[in-house]
Design a protein around this motif. Structure first.
Motif: not given
Length: 625
Positions: A231-242, A253-265
């Protein structure tokens, strides 16, 4: 007696209620299929789906209810509308949908969905040139929560599980993904078939799990992921992702943080590509695999921001050769992909000379990129090379931009000595132009001589060499024919293999006219100055001095064929300028070829005795008796 009667009445009361409840449950269960297949329930389910997606939902087909293995309702021919202006086909068309229902809700005539299973759905997703997607949420309880201001309390929302069976997913991206690396901003369009998987998202404030597999552009791809805060990811925030993907073309494989709105990982990444050409072909050939390693892998820290991907403290593997360091991928102002960074190899295989010069390339081919992307890399390697060159302790840099490339060698070990300098390469007018400025110090001159075919006359010992050469062409012959520049070689205390200076002197004394290359001659000091013009080498002010001789050499040699036309003089003994005992310089000619040179003394150094010497000589005895 009265107490026992009261207890009996109490138990009898509960038994009646229990029996009535059982009868109700049996009747309700038997009537449930009829209730759930009613128009009311059908409308309720349609409203729920519409609330979830924010779009009109039509349940056009027939329905049925199943009690095994759980209470569920099945509807056929479901359509979720595409509200994009001008859209002619539904966003989602589902052949059949099985929905798991809440039993208590169903008992009271309701229809609250807890799990949705879609059978052979077709998803028609699109992204226009402006980056606007037709699948964005535009209404419903989830979209309402997404629209709440930052910091607001998010009311809980039960979501459930969605599973897919034999789905067909099409994602058309109009942002130019087919030109990624050359101005494109996205991956190519996707057409996936036979997709099966699930999305488990129990509540809006909880984690979500995604798994699935399907055929994507002819390759079977499996995916699994856990999103800690979707939900935080869809709202423009970041989320831990595996995230993990498996296929025959790549494993990641990827283990880290992702932000769809900012386009960052940012996080740890691992990737392995067994066959680069096959992988790039699967992506739609965004880059040419001709100048990339056939197999690649990486493992390390990744940081992604818009227009920039960086790998830090990472290990890279190219065709089985490991390197550690940093790599950076950016986009130039012209939209070209640019790779930069610093890599340290233990062993680095360099491109073969014929591949570097593209010998045999079609001369009528259009001019274009050397690599298909730009490069700005720093390299170090304990060993590096390809036949016939091999260097050690290499420190170098490579620059490639469009049709031009430059390779700077800070220093490296070569032929027992060191090499430094630069090599420039350019592709133009259907051919390639190369310019080399190289300095060699304390190198093995015999190995250096052997680089030019297999000449019969070779230098031996350690010396210095400087090359400043330019050439152009499409084959080795044309490169040599268009060779221009200068070469200087200097050495002390060495030998010339294939030359016997004493034999040359004896042949001149005895009137011999030809000497085949043979033997060897030591020298104290050697200096060769060679000027090259259009494949012809001119020897200018070249000399070789030994303990009892001095040699000067001039003339020309054809670099392409190796034919020789040299002329020189050799001075034996001390130069006395006409004093007694002095010998005149012996002129000689070198013909033939570099493989079979012929050394010809031009005259015998017979000098008539001087008058002084004639008077001092005793007269021959005569018979007087």
């Amino acid at each position: 007696m009265a107490g026992r009667s009261f207890k009996s009445l109490k138990w009898g009361h509960w038994l009646k209620w229990g029996a009535g409840l059982c009868v109700f449950l049996v009747v309700a269960t038997l009537a449930m299929p009829k209730l759930l297949s009613s128009a009311y329930v059908k409308t309720r389910i349609s409203e729920q789906l519409s609330a979830i997606t924010g779009r009109p939902v039509e349940l056009q087909g027939v329905s049925s209810v199943s009690l095994r293995p759980y209470l569920s309702v099945i509807y056929r021919d479901i359509r979720i509308a595409d509200t994009t202006p001008g859209a002619t086909e539904p966003l989602v068309h589902v052949e059949a949908m099985r929905a798991k229902l809440s039993v208590l809700s169903a008992l009271w005539g309701g229809a609250r969905l807890s799990e949705i299973h879609l059978i052979r759905p077709e998803f028609n997703f699109k992204i226009d040139r402006a980056g606007k997607a037709n699948f964005n949420l535009i209404g419903g309880p989830l979209a309402e929560r997404l629209a709440l201001p930052p910091g607001a309390d998010i009311p809980n929302l039960s979501l459930g599980t969605i599973t897919l069976e034999d789905a067909h997913l099409v994602l058309e991206d109009a942002r130019g993904g087919e030109n990624i690396g050359k101005g494109g901003s996205s991956l190519p369009s996707i057409d996936a078939t036979g997709v099966s998987g699930s999305l488990k998202w129990p509540s809006v404030n909880g984690a979500a799990q995604i798994s699935g597999r399907g055929i994507v552009r002819g390759e079977l791809v499996a995916l699994s992921a856990t999103v800690e805060a979707p939900f935080a990811l869809l709202r423009g925030g970041a989320s831990e992702l595996s995230l993990q993907t498996q296929s025959t073309i790549a494993q990641t494989s990827f283990e880290g943080a992702l932000s769809l709105t900012e386009g960052t990982a940012e996080g740890q990444v691992s990737a392995s590509v067994p066959t680069t050409a096959r992988f790039l072909g699967w992506l739609g050939d965004p880059l040419s695999a001709a100048h990339l390693p056939g197999q690649m892998a990486l493992e390390g820290q990744m940081s992604v921001v818009p227009g920039r991907v960086e790998f830090l403290n990472s290990t890279f593997t190219f065709n089985g050769h490991r390197a550690t360091g940093r790599m950076l991928a950016t986009q130039s102002e012209e939209g070209r992909l640019k790779l930069g960074g610093t890599l340290a190899f233990d062993a680095l295989p360099l491109a073969p000379v014929d591949r570097l010069l593209a010998m045999g390339e079609n001369p009528d081919a259009d001019d274009g990129d050397l690599l298909g992307f730009d490069l700005d890399m720093r390299f170090s390697a304990n060993q590096a090379g390809s036949a016939p060159f091999s260097v050690t302790n290499l420190a170098a840099a490579a620059f490639v931009r469009g049709a031009k490339a430059s390779f700077d060698i800070g220093q490296a070990g070569l032929l027992g000595g060191t090499i430094s300098g630069s090599v420039d390469l350019e592709k133009a007018m259907g051919s390639r132009r190369i310019a080399a400025r190289l300095g060699l110090a304390n190198v093995d001159l015999e190995q250096l001589s052997g680089l030019y075919g297999n000449p019969a006359l070779r230098l031996s010992g350690a010396g210095q060499a400087n090359f400043n050469l330019k050439a152009s062409g499409q084959s080795l012959e044309t490169y040599l024919r268009h060779l221009n520049g200068e070469v200087q070689i200097a050495a002390t205390d060495g030998r010339v293999l294939g030359l016997n200076m004493d034999a040359l002197a004896r042949q001149a004394d005895t009137g011999g006219i030809v000497q085949q290359a043979d033997g060897e001659t030591a020298f104290d000091d050697l200096e060769l100055r060679i000027f090259v013009a259009n494949g012809t080498a001119f020897f200018n002010q070249s000399r070789m001095d030994g303990a009892d001789y001095k040699t000067k050499l001039g003339g020309r040699a054809d670099v392409t064929t190796g034919s020789l036309a040299l002329r020189g003089t050799v001075q034996f003994g001390e130069t006395t300028d006409g004093e007694d005992g002095a010998k005149d310089p012996l002129p000689f000619f070198v013909g033939g070829s570099s493989r079979q040179p012929l050394i010809v003394p031009l005259r015998a150094p017979n000098k008539p005795p001087s008058p002084v010497q004639a008077k001092e000589e005793p007269e021959p005895a005569t018979a007087t008796q």
